[in-house]
Design a protein around this motif. Structure first.
Motif, mmCIF file in Angstrom:
data_model
loop_
_atom_site.group_PDB
_atom_site.id
_atom_site.type_symbol
_atom_site.label_atom_id
_atom_site.label_comp_id
_atom_site.label_asym_id
_atom_site.label_seq_id
_atom_site.Cartn_x
_atom_site.Cartn_y
_atom_site.Cartn_z
ATOM 1 N N VAL B 5 0.861 -1.177 0.000
ATOM 2 C CA VAL B 5 0.000 0.000 0.000
ATOM 3 C C VAL B 5 0.899 1.230 0.000
ATOM 4 N N PHE B 6 0.744 2.091 -1.022
ATOM 5 C CA PHE B 6 1.581 3.283 -1.133
ATOM 6 C C PHE B 6 0.831 4.509 -0.629
ATOM 7 N N GLY B 7 1.487 5.293 0.207
ATOM 8 C CA GLY B 7 0.869 6.531 0.669
ATOM 9 C C GLY B 7 1.718 7.187 1.731
ATOM 10 N N PRO B 8 1.705 8.537 1.786
ATOM 11 C CA PRO B 8 2.545 9.239 2.745
ATOM 12 C C PRO B 8 2.033 9.136 4.184
ATOM 13 N N GLY B 9 0.827 8.667 4.384
ATOM 14 C CA GLY B 9 0.354 8.511 5.761
ATOM 15 C C GLY B 9 -0.866 9.343 6.090
ATOM 16 N N CYS B 10 -1.650 9.693 5.061
ATOM 17 C CA CYS B 10 -2.877 10.424 5.358
ATOM 18 C C CYS B 10 -3.968 9.396 5.708
ATOM 19 N N ALA B 11 -5.120 9.897 6.094
ATOM 20 C CA ALA B 11 -6.191 9.020 6.570
ATOM 21 C C ALA B 11 -6.601 7.989 5.525
ATOM 22 N N LYS B 12 -6.616 8.425 4.242
ATOM 23 C CA LYS B 12 -7.045 7.528 3.167
ATOM 24 C C LYS B 12 -6.149 6.295 3.063
ATOM 25 N N CYS B 13 -4.813 6.555 3.208
ATOM 26 C CA CYS B 13 -3.866 5.442 3.054
ATOM 27 C C CYS B 13 -4.053 4.437 4.193
ATOM 28 N N GLU B 14 -4.284 4.953 5.403
ATOM 29 C CA GLU B 14 -4.470 4.065 6.545
ATOM 30 C C GLU B 14 -5.706 3.186 6.351
ATOM 31 N N THR B 15 -6.756 3.791 5.797
ATOM 32 C CA THR B 15 -7.984 3.033 5.546
ATOM 33 C C THR B 15 -7.728 1.925 4.533
ATOM 34 N N LEU B 16 -6.985 2.271 3.461
ATOM 35 C CA LEU B 16 -6.708 1.266 2.437
ATOM 36 C C LEU B 16 -5.876 0.117 3.022
ATOM 37 N N LEU B 17 -4.930 0.475 3.894
ATOM 38 C CA LEU B 17 -4.094 -0.542 4.537
ATOM 39 C C LEU B 17 -4.968 -1.500 5.346
ATOM 40 N N LYS B 18 -5.918 -0.927 6.071
ATOM 41 C CA LYS B 18 -6.828 -1.728 6.887
ATOM 42 C C LYS B 18 -7.660 -2.658 6.009
ATOM 43 N N HIS B 19 -8.170 -2.111 4.897
ATOM 44 C CA HIS B 19 -8.973 -2.911 3.973
ATOM 45 C C HIS B 19 -8.145 -4.046 3.365
ATOM 46 N N ALA B 20 -6.875 -3.757 3.049
ATOM 47 C CA ALA B 20 -6.014 -4.778 2.452
ATOM 48 C C ALA B 20 -5.805 -5.928 3.439
ATOM 49 N N ARG B 21 -5.552 -5.577 4.720
ATOM 50 C CA ARG B 21 -5.369 -6.619 5.736
ATOM 51 C C ARG B 21 -6.641 -7.457 5.880
ATOM 52 N N LYS B 64 -7.389 5.620 -5.063
ATOM 53 C CA LYS B 64 -8.702 5.129 -4.659
ATOM 54 C C LYS B 64 -8.600 4.379 -3.340
ATOM 55 N N VAL B 65 -9.587 4.583 -2.470
ATOM 56 C CA VAL B 65 -9.680 3.755 -1.280
ATOM 57 C C VAL B 65 -10.571 2.579 -1.656
ATOM 58 N N LEU B 66 -9.918 1.465 -2.003
ATOM 59 C CA LEU B 66 -10.676 0.282 -2.436
ATOM 60 C C LEU B 66 -11.342 -0.377 -1.233
ATOM 61 N N SER B 67 -12.438 -1.051 -1.475
ATOM 62 C CA SER B 67 -13.066 -1.818 -0.409
ATOM 63 C C SER B 67 -12.377 -3.173 -0.306
ATOM 64 N N SER B 68 -12.603 -3.853 0.829
ATOM 65 C CA SER B 68 -11.978 -5.172 1.017
ATOM 66 C C SER B 68 -12.387 -6.132 -0.091
ATOM 67 N N THR B 69 -13.663 -6.057 -0.513
ATOM 68 C CA THR B 69 -14.138 -6.980 -1.544
ATOM 69 C C THR B 69 -13.451 -6.718 -2.877
ATOM 70 N N GLU B 70 -13.191 -5.451 -3.188
ATOM 71 C CA GLU B 70 -12.503 -5.146 -4.441
ATOM 72 C C GLU B 70 -11.088 -5.723 -4.429
ATOM 73 N N ILE B 71 -10.416 -5.590 -3.290
ATOM 74 C CA ILE B 71 -9.051 -6.118 -3.185
ATOM 75 C C ILE B 71 -9.078 -7.645 -3.265
ATOM 76 N N LEU B 72 -10.110 -8.227 -2.664
ATOM 77 C CA LEU B 72 -10.258 -9.680 -2.637
ATOM 78 C C LEU B 72 -10.235 -10.288 -4.040
ATOM 79 N N GLU B 73 -10.837 -9.572 -5.011
ATOM 80 C CA GLU B 73 -10.863 -10.041 -6.398
ATOM 81 C C GLU B 73 -9.460 -10.382 -6.902
ATOM 82 N N TRP B 74 -8.493 -9.521 -6.572
ATOM 83 C CA TRP B 74 -7.128 -9.726 -7.064
ATOM 84 C C TRP B 74 -6.409 -10.830 -6.291
ATOM 85 N N LEU B 75 -6.813 -11.025 -5.041
ATOM 86 C CA LEU B 75 -6.143 -12.035 -4.225
ATOM 87 C C LEU B 75 -6.555 -13.435 -4.642
ATOM 88 N N LYS B 76 -7.791 -13.562 -5.118
ATOM 89 C CA LYS B 76 -8.287 -14.880 -5.523
ATOM 90 C C LYS B 76 -7.639 -15.332 -6.824
#
Lengths: 352, 77
Positions: B5-21, B64-76
Motif C-alpha cells: 500500500v503506497f501513501g505518505p500517511g494520510c487518513a485515506k492510506c491508513e484506511t486502504l491498509l486496513k482494507h487490504a489486511r 482510490k480507497v478500495l473496499s476489502s471486496t474489491e481487493i479480494l478479487e485480485w487475491l483470488k
C-alpha cells in the motif's frame, strides 16, 4: 464484474447494479422543494423568532442554507465524481508530456479543474509529472489549477449563483494557473528543487502502472463512494461556513461590509487575500461564506480573491510543497500566485 | 503473496491498509501486507496518486480507497 451479464434480469438486479441511484433523484427533488418552507416553519413557528430580528434572520438563514447546500453538494459531488472516473492523473500526465510551455500550460490549467486531486498526493504527482518529461512550469500550472479551481466549489457556485459567476471563477482561476506556470517556467528554477527530488527524477523506473478502464457499474459505485467520502468529510466545514455566513447575514451591518470589502475601498482585495491565506477550509465550506459576503454588499472581486486565497494558497499545502521545493522556489510560487489573485480581485472590482 | 500500500500517511492510506489486511483475512491466504511511504520508491514504481495498491509487485490501483471486496478479487486470481 463477471456476473453482470447473467444478473441483468428483473428489477432487483437492476437496483443492485446502481439503478437505485435513478430512483433517488425524485426523492432529492422533493426534499429540495421542502427546504424553504421547513426552514421558515422552524425559525418562525417552532422557535417563535421574529422574522425582523437579527437572531431570527440568522437562524432562518442557517436552517435554510444547511439542508439546501448539503443537498446541492450531494448532487454536485455525484455528478463530478462520476465524470472524474474518465480522467486520471496518469492520463493527464500522458497528455501533458507531449506538449511544451505555452500550450502545455493552458492544457494543464484546464485539466487541473477536472482531475481528482488530494493534497496528500501532491508530491508523488509532482515527481511523476517531471519524470515523464512534463516541464516544471507546466507542472506548476497544474499544481495551481488543481486545488484553486475546485470542481466541487465550481459546481456549488453554478447551482447557487448561476453560470456567470461559476464561469468567472473557473476562467480567472485557469488564467492565474496558466500565467503562474508560464512565468515560473521562464525563470528556470529546476536547481531549486530539493536534492532528493533530483535523485528521484533520475532513478530508474522499476515498473510502470497499467489500469483497466472501469465498467459503468464501477463508475456509479465510485460516484456513490465519492458522495459518502466527500459529503462525509466536508459537512462540518459546511456547517461552520454557513454558521459564519449566518452571523454575517444576521448581524454584520451592510455599511461595514461595504466599507471593508466593497469595491471602492482600495485595500479590500489585499485584505481579503490576507484573511484568506492562513484560513484553511475545504473548498465547499468557503462557498456559503462567499454567499453571505456577496449578500451583504462585499464586492465580487474581493469575494473571489478571498475564496481563491483560502483554497488555492493554503498553509498546509505549502508545508507539503516545501518538501520538494527549496525556500526561494516556494517564495516565487506564493508571490506569483498571490499577485495573480490580487490582479483578478482588482480587475473585477473595477469592471463590475 | 506480497501486497503493498503506497501513501505518505494520510487518513485515506491508513484506511486502504486496513482494507487490504481485511481482504487477506477474508481470502484466508498467506500474504504479507506492507506500507510504502517513501516518495523515491513511489516515483520509481510509477505511483502518481495515493493511496495506491500493488499485488506481487504489480500496481493495481491508484488514488482510490478500495473496499476489502474489491481487493479480494485480485487475491483470488
Amino acid at each position: 464484474m463477471v456476473d453482470d451479464a447473467n444478473s441483468a434480469r428483473g428489477f432487483f438486479p437492476f437496483l443492485k447494479r446502481g439503478g437505485w441511484v435513478g430512483l433517488a433523484l425524485p426523492a432529492w427533488v422533493l426534499a429540495y422543494l421542502a427546504v424553504h418552507p421547513l426552514a421558515q416553519w422552524v425559525a418562525f413557528r417552532l422557535l417563535r423568532l421574529s422574522p425582523t430580528s437579527h437572531l431570527g434572520e440568522a437562524v432562518a438563514f442557517f436552517c435554510y442554507d444547511v439542508p439546501k447546500v448539503l443537498l446541492l453538494l450531494t448532487l454536485v459531488v455525484f455528478v463530478v465524481t462520476f465524470l472524474q472516473t474518465f480522467v486520471s492523473p496518469a492520463k493527464v500526465r500522458k497528455a501533458l508530456s507531449r506538449h511544451h510551455a505555452g500550450f502545455g500550460n493552458a492544457l494543464a490549467s484546464l485539466l487541473g479543474i477536472v482531475t481528482p486531486f488530494c493534497s496528500c498526493s501532491a508530491i508523488p504527482l509532482f515527481i511523476g509529472f517531471l519524470r515523464a518529461g512534463v516541464p516544471l512550469g507546466v507542472t506548476f500550472s497544474f499544481l495551481v489549477s488543481a486545488p484553486m479551481v475546485n470542481e466541487v466549489a465550481l459546481g456549488l457556485l453554478l447551482v447557487l449563483f448561476g453560470w456567470k459567476i461559476a464561469l468567472l471563477y473557473a476562467g480567472t482561476g485557469v488564467t492565474i494557473a496558466f500565467a503562474s506556470g508560464l512565468i515560473l517556467g521562464r525563470w528556470k528554477l529546476e536547481t531549486h528543487l530539493e536534492a532528493w527530488v533530483q535523485e528521484a527524477l533520475n532513478a530508474p523506473a522499476l515498473a510502470e502502472a497499467e489500469e483497466a478502464p472501469p465498467s459503468l457499474t464501477q463508475r456509479i459505485a465510485a460516484a456513490v463512494q465519492g458522495v459518502k467520502d466527500i459529503v462525509g468529510k466536508v459537512w462540518p466545514y459546511i456547517l461552520a461556513g454557513i454558521g459564519v455566513g449566518a452571523l454575517i447575514h444576521g448581524y454584520v451591518p451592510q455599511s461595514l461590509m461595504a466599507g471593508l470589502l466593497g469595491k471602492h475601498a482600495w485595500y479590500s482585495v489585499p485584505l481579503a487575500v490576507l484573511i484568506g491565506v492562513p484560513l484553511y477550509s475545504n473548498a465547499a465550506g468557503v462557498v456559503p461564506i462567499v454567499e453571505a459576503l456577496l449578500g451583504k454588499g462585499a464586492a465580487l472581486g474581493s469575494s473571489l480573491a478571498f475564496m481563491m486565497a483560502v483554497i488555492g494558497l493554503s498553509l498546509p499545502e505549502l508545508v507539503i510543497l516545501r518538501r520538494v521545493l527549496k525556500p526561494r522556489l516556494i517564495a516565487a510560487f506564493v508571490a506569483v500566485v498571490a499577485t495573480g489573485i490580487l490582479l483578478v480581485g482588482y480587475l473585477f472590482n473595477a469592471i463590475l | 503473496m506480497l501486497i503493498e500500500v503506497f501513501g505518505p500517511g494520510c487518513a485515506k492510506c491508513e484506511t486502504l491498509l486496513k482494507h487490504a489486511r481485511h481482504a487477506v483475512e477474508l481470502a484466508g491466504i498467506e500474504a504479507q501486507v506492507v506500507k510504502v511511504s517513501d516518495y523515491l520508491t513511489m516515483a520509481q514504481r510509477g505511483v502518481l496518486s495515493t493511496p495506491a495498491l500493488a499485488v506481487n509487485g504489480q500496481l493495481k490501483s491508484q488514488g482510490k480507497v478500495l473496499s476489502s471486496t474489491e481487493i479480494l478479487e485480485w487475491l483470488k486470481g
